[in-house]
Design a protein around this motif. Structure first.
Motif, PDB file in Angstrom:
ATOM      1  N   GLY A 162      24.172  29.874  19.603  1.00  0.00           N
ATOM      2  CA  GLY A 162      23.931  30.579  18.775  1.00  0.00           C
ATOM      3  C   GLY A 162      23.388  32.210  18.714  1.00  0.00           C
ATOM      4  O   GLY A 162      24.420  33.389  18.671  1.00  0.00           O
ATOM      5  N   ASP A 163      22.704  31.984  19.867  1.00  0.00           N
ATOM      6  CA  ASP A 163      22.408  33.516  20.600  1.00  0.00           C
ATOM      7  C   ASP A 163      22.927  33.834  21.518  1.00  0.00           C
ATOM      8  O   ASP A 163      23.387  35.862  21.318  1.00  0.00           O
ATOM      9  N   SER A 164      24.089  33.276  22.115  1.00  0.00           N
ATOM     10  CA  SER A 164      24.712  33.899  22.916  1.00  0.00           C
ATOM     11  C   SER A 164      25.880  34.154  22.329  1.00  0.00           C
ATOM     12  O   SER A 164      26.675  35.122  22.849  1.00  0.00           O
ATOM     13  N   PHE A 165      26.472  33.503  21.216  1.00  0.00           N
ATOM     14  CA  PHE A 165      27.667  34.157  20.379  1.00  0.00           C
ATOM     15  C   PHE A 165      26.928  35.442  19.861  1.00  0.00           C
ATOM     16  O   PHE A 165      27.821  36.015  19.807  1.00  0.00           O
ATOM     17  N   VAL A 166      25.814  35.702  19.375  1.00  0.00           N
ATOM     18  CA  VAL A 166      25.066  36.825  18.626  1.00  0.00           C
ATOM     19  C   VAL A 166      25.364  37.410  19.718  1.00  0.00           C
ATOM     20  O   VAL A 166      25.850  39.110  19.700  1.00  0.00           O
ATOM     21  N   ALA A 167      25.306  37.614  21.415  1.00  0.00           N
ATOM     22  CA  ALA A 167      25.188  38.362  21.903  1.00  0.00           C
ATOM     23  C   ALA A 167      27.096  39.329  22.687  1.00  0.00           C
ATOM     24  O   ALA A 167      27.160  40.024  23.014  1.00  0.00           O
ATOM     25  N   GLY A 168      27.558  38.097  22.446  1.00  0.00           N
ATOM     26  CA  GLY A 168      29.239  38.120  22.564  1.00  0.00           C
ATOM     27  C   GLY A 168      29.280  39.025  21.399  1.00  0.00           C
ATOM     28  O   GLY A 168      30.130  39.473  22.257  1.00  0.00           O
ATOM     29  N   MET A 169      29.200  38.949  20.639  1.00  0.00           N
ATOM     30  CA  MET A 169      29.688  39.341  19.252  1.00  0.00           C
ATOM     31  C   MET A 169      29.681  41.228  19.266  1.00  0.00           C
ATOM     32  O   MET A 169      30.161  42.424  19.431  1.00  0.00           O
ATOM     33  N   ALA A 203      36.616  26.742  18.305  1.00  0.00           N
ATOM     34  CA  ALA A 203      35.780  26.511  19.707  1.00  0.00           C
ATOM     35  C   ALA A 203      36.664  25.565  20.915  1.00  0.00           C
ATOM     36  O   ALA A 203      36.837  24.132  21.331  1.00  0.00           O
ATOM     37  N   PRO A 204      36.443  25.980  21.919  1.00  0.00           N
ATOM     38  CA  PRO A 204      37.000  24.836  23.216  1.00  0.00           C
ATOM     39  C   PRO A 204      35.816  23.652  23.602  1.00  0.00           C
ATOM     40  O   PRO A 204      34.961  23.618  22.852  1.00  0.00           O
ATOM     41  N   ALA A 232      32.645  36.211  21.521  1.00  0.00           N
ATOM     42  CA  ALA A 232      31.402  35.364  20.950  1.00  0.00           C
ATOM     43  C   ALA A 232      31.525  33.746  21.234  1.00  0.00           C
ATOM     44  O   ALA A 232      30.962  33.529  21.164  1.00  0.00           O
ATOM     45  N   THR A 233      32.348  33.183  21.196  1.00  0.00           N
ATOM     46  CA  THR A 233      32.791  31.691  21.349  1.00  0.00           C
ATOM     47  C   THR A 233      33.265  31.450  22.127  1.00  0.00           C
ATOM     48  O   THR A 233      31.771  29.610  22.769  1.00  0.00           O
ATOM     49  N   ALA A 234      33.435  32.188  23.111  1.00  0.00           N
ATOM     50  CA  ALA A 234      33.325  31.607  24.804  1.00  0.00           C
ATOM     51  C   ALA A 234      32.302  31.580  24.861  1.00  0.00           C
ATOM     52  O   ALA A 234      31.914  30.966  25.771  1.00  0.00           O
TER      53      ALA A 234
END
Length: 310
Positions: A252-259, A240-241, A276-278
């Motif tokens: 973590g929730d934002s990661f799930v949203a991206g996926m 990750a950056p 997801a990582t971004a």
């Protein structure tokens, strides 16, 4: 469509208190209030990313009405099951001086058998219209630890992909129903597999084992160090950056949203992991959980590095 499930929805309140100390009167310089709970965070970020999303779960009382009303004002479609009692309040106290965060989380209302049955019916109905169903967060009182496993079975029977982001016994039992994706951290993997993870190579082997056990996509969070992911038998190391985080709650929730958004639109697994990582990194720059700026996501998307392990 993406359906997000929040069985213990909340009103999240974030207080900013300079030099916060226990045992004394403190005055907040700023307060932010918004609908919360892990699945609600997923819904909000997925909506910001342009994904077709609908939020469901349990809500109760005036707090529940506030959650529904605020989501509607934000443009997020929702279809909750009403219950007796009040949806919970979750408080996050951020000290800008030292960057520390202190959370106080209420338990929420107790769910009765008829309400649990109504939720199963709702999930069956929404899963039939969805490509992905995300199941996130803690179980409220009254529901057995096996409840996520029961919902995953329903989701799979309707032909949708189930994402499970939970912890404790709910995660351990939920895995038995073979969700499409799980997103544990290192401590949770240790509990699932009953062994210590002392090196990153141990994380790799654990991801392989979970895939062999029937989980198609496994993502193990390493915090600021990124993550390790496995998909269809291949393991990836995601870097990750590096940033100066404002608030890590909701990353973590934002990661799930991206996926979810990436896979719903048919992106490759590498593209999905990058988005997801971004998105998770972008959330860390926001004072509230489950929120991102699209310009931050675009910037970080170019900085995420993925290496194939084997």
């Amino acid at each position: 469509m993406i359906t997000t499930v929040t069985l213990n929805a909340a009103i999240d309140k974030t207080y900013f208190v300079d030099g916060f100390e226990l045992g004394r009167v403190s005055r907040a310089s700023r307060m932010i209030s918004y609908p919360g709970g892990k699945g609600v965070n997923v819904a909000r970020v997925a909506y910001l990313l342009g994904g077709p999303v609908r939020a469901t779960g349990f809500v109760g009382g005036s707090n529940g009405s506030y959650i529904e009303r605020q989501l509607e004002q934000q443009g997020i479609a929702n279809d909750f099951v009403r219950v007796e009692g009040e949806s919970r309040l979750c408080l996050n106290i951020i000290d800008p001086v030292n960057g520390r965060s202190t959370e106080l989380l209420e338990q929420g209302p107790e769910i009765e058998e008829a309400q649990a049955a109504a939720m199963k019916h709702k999930i069956r109905e929404l899963a039939a219209q969805s490509k992905i169903v995300t199941l996130s967060g803690s179980l409220p009182k009254g529901l057995p630890a096996s409840f996520y496993a029961e919902l995953i079975a329903i989701v799979r029977a309707e032909g949708a992909m189930a994402f499970l982001d939970a912890s404790g016994d709910a995660l351990v039992q939920g895995i038995q129903a073979k969700p499409f994706l799980i997103k544990p951290n290192e401590d949770e993997v240790e509990k699932i597999l009953g062994k210590k993870l002392e090196r990153v190579e141990d994380v790799y082997s654990s991801v392989y084992q979970l895939m062999r056990d029937g989980i198609r996509c496994v993502v193990v969070s390493l915090g600021a160090e990124g993550s390790v992911a496995g998909y269809d038998g291949i393991v990836y190391r995601i870097h990750a950056p590096r940033i100066e985080a404002v608030n890590t709650v909701g990353c973590g929730d934002s990661f799930v949203a991206g996926m979810a958004v990436a896979l719903e639109r048919g992106d490759s697994i590498q593209q999905a992991l990058k988005l997801a990582t971004a998105t998770g990194t972008a959330n860390a720059l926001m004072p509230e959980a489950g929120n991102v700026r699209l310009e931050d996501v675009s910037l970080f998307l170019e900085q995420v590095r993925i290496e194939t392990i084997a």
